[in-house]
Motif scaffolding. Structure first.
Motif, short mmCIF file in Angstrom:
data_model
loop_
_atom_site.label_atom_id
_atom_site.label_comp_id
_atom_site.label_asym_id
_atom_site.label_seq_id
_atom_site.Cartn_x
_atom_site.Cartn_y
_atom_site.Cartn_z
N GLY A 147 -2.39 9.61 -7.25
CA GLY A 147 -2.76 11.00 -7.49
C GLY A 147 -3.01 11.28 -8.96
N HIS A 148 -2.35 10.57 -9.87
CA HIS A 148 -2.58 10.77 -11.31
C HIS A 148 -4.03 10.49 -11.66
CE1 HIS A 148 1.44 11.71 -12.39
NE2 HIS A 148 1.95 10.52 -12.12
N VAL A 149 -4.56 9.44 -11.10
CA VAL A 149 -5.96 9.10 -11.39
C VAL A 149 -6.87 10.19 -10.87
CG1 VAL A 149 -7.77 7.41 -10.94
CG2 VAL A 149 -5.43 6.63 -11.35
N GLU A 150 -6.58 10.66 -9.66
CA GLU A 150 -7.40 11.72 -9.08
C GLU A 150 -7.28 13.01 -9.89
OE1 GLU A 150 -6.00 12.01 -5.10
OE2 GLU A 150 -6.73 10.01 -4.57
N ASP A 151 -6.05 13.33 -10.32
CA ASP A 151 -5.84 14.55 -11.12
C ASP A 151 -6.55 14.46 -12.46
OD1 ASP A 151 -4.34 15.59 -9.08
OD2 ASP A 151 -2.40 15.06 -9.99
N LEU A 152 -6.51 13.27 -13.08
CA LEU A 152 -7.21 13.10 -14.35
C LEU A 152 -8.72 13.24 -14.17
CD1 LEU A 152 -5.21 10.20 -16.02
CD2 LEU A 152 -5.35 12.57 -16.79
N ARG A 163 0.83 -1.21 0.00
CA ARG A 163 0.00 0.00 0.00
C ARG A 163 0.86 1.26 0.00
NH1 ARG A 163 -2.31 -1.44 4.56
NH2 ARG A 163 -3.32 -3.40 4.16
N GLU A 164 1.91 1.24 0.81
CA GLU A 164 2.79 2.41 0.89
C GLU A 164 3.54 2.61 -0.44
OE1 GLU A 164 6.84 3.52 3.24
OE2 GLU A 164 5.26 2.55 4.38
N ALA A 165 3.99 1.51 -1.04
CA ALA A 165 4.71 1.62 -2.30
C ALA A 165 3.79 2.09 -3.42
CB ALA A 165 5.33 0.28 -2.67
N ALA A 166 2.53 1.69 -3.37
CA ALA A 166 1.58 2.10 -4.40
C ALA A 166 1.25 3.58 -4.29
CB ALA A 166 0.30 1.28 -4.30
N ASN A 167 1.33 4.14 -3.10
CA ASN A 167 1.02 5.55 -2.90
C ASN A 167 2.26 6.43 -2.77
OD1 ASN A 167 -1.75 5.21 -2.97
ND2 ASN A 167 -1.81 4.63 -0.81
N SER A 168 3.44 5.82 -2.91
CA SER A 168 4.66 6.63 -2.76
C SER A 168 4.86 7.53 -3.96
CB SER A 168 5.87 5.71 -2.59
OG SER A 168 6.13 5.04 -3.80
N GLY A 187 8.22 12.44 -10.48
CA GLY A 187 7.65 13.77 -10.64
C GLY A 187 7.19 14.40 -9.34
N GLY A 188 7.20 13.62 -8.26
CA GLY A 188 6.81 14.17 -6.97
C GLY A 188 5.34 13.96 -6.65
N THR A 189 4.57 13.42 -7.57
CA THR A 189 3.17 13.15 -7.27
C THR A 189 2.99 11.67 -7.05
OG1 THR A 189 2.64 12.86 -9.60
CG2 THR A 189 2.38 15.08 -8.69
#
Length: 136
Positions: A105-110, A90-95, A99-101
């Motif tokens: 977060g990419h899914v949320e930003d899209l 879980r931590e690795a998936a959200n690390s 690019g720093g995001t």
């Protein structure tokens, strides 16, 4: 070859494998003695001396007296390792990536970009430019 019949070979192999299995059990008992949280230092020393001085009897007594708790400790440690692995995943998936995001977060930003485009706040061209920046 005639002086050592095939049945004796099987009998020797059986005793050899039983001896190896007993060694595995001895090491398992010694490992369990050291990882047991419910024993104090003197109890661990006593069990260890019993298992090393009288190996067959000591291991047999230990398995009879503490065999159930050995299984309980194994299950608890397996659950702890599984939980630690899942937390790591879980931590690795959200690390953050390079690019720093975060990857999530990419899914949320899209989704936010698509929402802005649907509301009319972004034109199609601006949406495509922002999307390409996120995906790069």
């Amino acid at each position: 070859m005639d002086d050592y019949p095939l049945l004796n070979l099987f009998w020797t192999m059986l005793w050899f494998f039983l001896w190896i299995m007993w060694l595995f059990l001895l090491f398992r008992v010694i490992m369990d003695i050291f990882r047991s949280d419910d024993l104090n230092g003197w109890a661990k020393a006593g069990w260890l001396i019993l298992a090393l001085v009288l190996p067959y009897l000591g291991v047999l007594i230990y398995v009879i007296a503490r065999g159930r708790s050995m299984g309980t400790r194994d299950v608890r440690e397996a659950k702890e390792r599984d939980a630690a692995f899942k937390a790591y995943v879980r931590e690795a998936a959200n690390s953050p990536d390079a690019g720093g995001t975060s990857r999530g977060g990419h899914v949320e930003d899209l989704a936010k970009l698509a929402d802005l485009k649907d509301k009319g706040a972004l034109s199609e061209e601006e949406y495509q430019r922002a999307k390409s920046k996120l995906l790069v």
